[in-house]
Design a protein around this motif. Structure first.
Motif, PDB file in Angstrom:
ATOM      1  N   GLY A  87      41.372  44.887  12.354  1.00 29.88           N
ATOM      2  CA  GLY A  87      42.528  45.058  11.483  1.00 29.88           C
ATOM      3  C   GLY A  87      42.140  45.285  10.040  1.00 29.88           C
ATOM      4  N   LEU A  88      43.044  44.884   9.159  1.00 25.94           N
ATOM      5  CA  LEU A  88      42.899  45.118   7.727  1.00 25.94           C
ATOM      6  C   LEU A  88      43.060  43.812   6.974  1.00 25.94           C
ATOM      7  N   ASN A 123      47.693  44.209  10.666  1.00 33.00           N
ATOM      8  CA  ASN A 123      47.506  45.581  11.125  1.00 33.00           C
ATOM      9  C   ASN A 123      48.193  46.555  10.160  1.00 33.00           C
ATOM     10  N   ARG A 124      48.173  47.838  10.473  1.00 33.72           N
ATOM     11  CA  ARG A 124      48.739  48.854   9.562  1.00 33.72           C
ATOM     12  C   ARG A 124      50.245  48.689   9.339  1.00 33.72           C
ATOM     13  N   ALA A 125      50.988  48.364  10.401  1.00 33.69           N
ATOM     14  CA  ALA A 125      52.432  48.170  10.259  1.00 33.69           C
ATOM     15  C   ALA A 125      52.712  46.976   9.339  1.00 33.69           C
ATOM     16  N   GLU A 126      51.966  45.894   9.528  1.00 33.24           N
ATOM     17  CA  GLU A 126      52.129  44.719   8.677  1.00 33.24           C
ATOM     18  C   GLU A 126      51.708  45.017   7.246  1.00 33.24           C
ATOM     19  N   LEU A 164      53.059  45.804   1.550  1.00 37.86           N
ATOM     20  CA  LEU A 164      53.103  46.638   0.355  1.00 37.86           C
ATOM     21  C   LEU A 164      54.519  46.858  -0.138  1.00 37.86           C
ATOM     22  N   THR A 165      55.453  47.049   0.784  1.00 38.51           N
ATOM     23  CA  THR A 165      56.860  47.206   0.401  1.00 38.51           C
ATOM     24  C   THR A 165      57.382  45.936  -0.265  1.00 38.51           C
TER      25      THR A 165
END
Length: 89
Positions: free
Chosen positions: A19-20, A75-78, A83-84
């Motif tokens: 993940g990130l 993950n990318r969706a999270e 960020l939003t």
């Protein structure tokens, strides 16, 4: 994890197959392509981690210890949701 991008306030985006994460507050200046290894959490500090850094410019020879604050993990969706939620619009 590899440094794959820069975020606001000198935070760094790291990525691997798990993940990130976003980290900040380290003492070293990192570049895209450097590698960061999370070693362990600092006792009594839930978001503070001991890390080891391997610099791409040094052809990944040698590890340098530092501490950083983990600001995000997922993950990318999270990441998009994070960020939003944290970006001033």
């Amino acid at each position: 994890m590899d440094v794959v991008g820069y975020m606001h306030h000198a935070d760094l985006l790291l990525e691997d197959d798990q993940g990130l994460i976003i980290i900040g507050g380290g003492n070293y200046v990192l570049s895209i392509g450097d590698r960061v290894y999370l070693k362990r959490q600092v006792d009594g500090m839930p978001n503070r981690y001991i890390i080891e850094i391997s610099f791409a410019s040094n052809q990944y020879q040698g590890l340098f210890e530092d501490q950083c604050q983990m600001k995000f993990s997922g993950n990318r969706a999270e990441l998009n949701q994070y960020l939003t939620a944290t970006t001033v619009h």
